[in-house]
Design an enzyme around this catalytic site. Structure first.
Site, short mmCIF file in Angstrom:
data_model
loop_
_atom_site.label_atom_id
_atom_site.label_comp_id
_atom_site.label_asym_id
_atom_site.label_seq_id
_atom_site.Cartn_x
_atom_site.Cartn_y
_atom_site.Cartn_z
N LYS A 134 0.84 -1.21 0.00
CA LYS A 134 0.00 0.00 0.00
C LYS A 134 0.87 1.26 0.00
O LYS A 134 0.66 2.19 -0.77
CB LYS A 134 -0.92 -0.01 1.23
CG LYS A 134 -1.92 1.11 1.21
CD LYS A 134 -2.90 0.99 2.35
CE LYS A 134 -3.22 2.38 2.87
NZ LYS A 134 -3.39 2.44 4.30
N ASP A 152 -7.20 0.94 0.37
CA ASP A 152 -7.30 1.15 1.82
C ASP A 152 -8.73 0.77 2.23
O ASP A 152 -9.48 0.21 1.44
CB ASP A 152 -6.94 2.60 2.21
CG ASP A 152 -8.08 3.56 1.89
OD1 ASP A 152 -8.98 3.20 1.10
OD2 ASP A 152 -8.09 4.67 2.45
#
Ligand code: SF4
Length: 222
Positions: A134, A152
């Site tokens: 991420k 997310d």
């Protein structure tokens, strides 16, 4: 929302391939200001900010980095102070011991393998300790080299509600999204999802009655 309802409702909207462009266009018009909320002036500051943003708010990170980036300007600076001093300086972002360890590890590899420059390739960013997929995706996208789509909690929730994926695992969700979202939109897509998630499609109380995607969303309650 019960899965049976979502399955039933999915029949009422067009296939996701036909909906993805209008979804992006409408969200872009609705959230023209959607952008990363972290404050940074260089790739190094971006990397540090994203590393510090785990488990806390962007507002909190910006508060801490306002002072941090005056004191620490180069990768070497994060290694020149005792570990405890850096821990104190990032304390307010939470998980300060782990974050300090990750930052110092990442700075060491930056200096040893990348001449102190933040790389733009995902596979290179992933070589930095404490940098997971991420973080690597966020950094690469902000440096103009998006090679994937950031997933997310908001991206995950909205992608599921909009019927763009049936997956739960972020890596599998990303795999579905990169097949669907036009490549030129990979960088802005997560920002649009995040801002729509914060402003309209709340986790507990989605405001479907105020949503510009109401006719494109299989989970709409109106
Ligand atoms: S219609 Fe409702 S569930 Fe669908 S994206 Fe909009 S707010 Fe979320």
């Amino acid at each position: 929302m019960p899965r049976s309802f979502v399955r039933e409702a999915r029949k009422r909207v067009a296939p996701k391939k036909e909906r993805i462009r209008p979804i992006i266009e409408r969200l872009a018009a609705e959230h023209a200001d959607a952008a990363i909320a972290l404050t940074f002036r260089s790739p190094l500051e971006l990397l540090i900010s994203v590393m510090l943003s785990a488990q806390t708010t962007d507002v909190n990170v910006n508060r801490v980095t306002e002072k941090l980036f005056v004191k620490y300007r180069k990768p070497e600076d994060y290694l020149a102070v005792p570990q405890e001093e850096l821990e104190q300086d990032v304390f307010a972002t939470g998980f300060y011991r782990q974050k300090t360890k990750s930052i110092r590890g990442a700075m060491t590899v930056l200096l040893e393998e990348f001449d102190g420059e933040v790389p733009k390739r995902i596979e290179e960013l992933l070589r930095l300790p404490g940098v997971a997929r991420k973080t690597a995706n966020v950094v690469a996208a902000e440096l103009g080299e998006a090679q994937g789509i950031v997933v997310d909690t908001h991206v995950r929730r909205l992608s599921q509600r909009l019927g763009l994926t049936r997956q739960e695992d972020p890596v599998k969700i990303e795999r579905d999204l990169v097949r669907l979202v036009p490549r030129e939109d990979w960088a802005r897509f997560p920002h649009l999802m995040i801002w729509h998630g914060r402003r309209v499609c709340d986790a507990r109380r989605p405001r479907c009655e105020d949503c510009v995607l109401v006719d494109l969303c299989p989970s709409s309650r109106v």
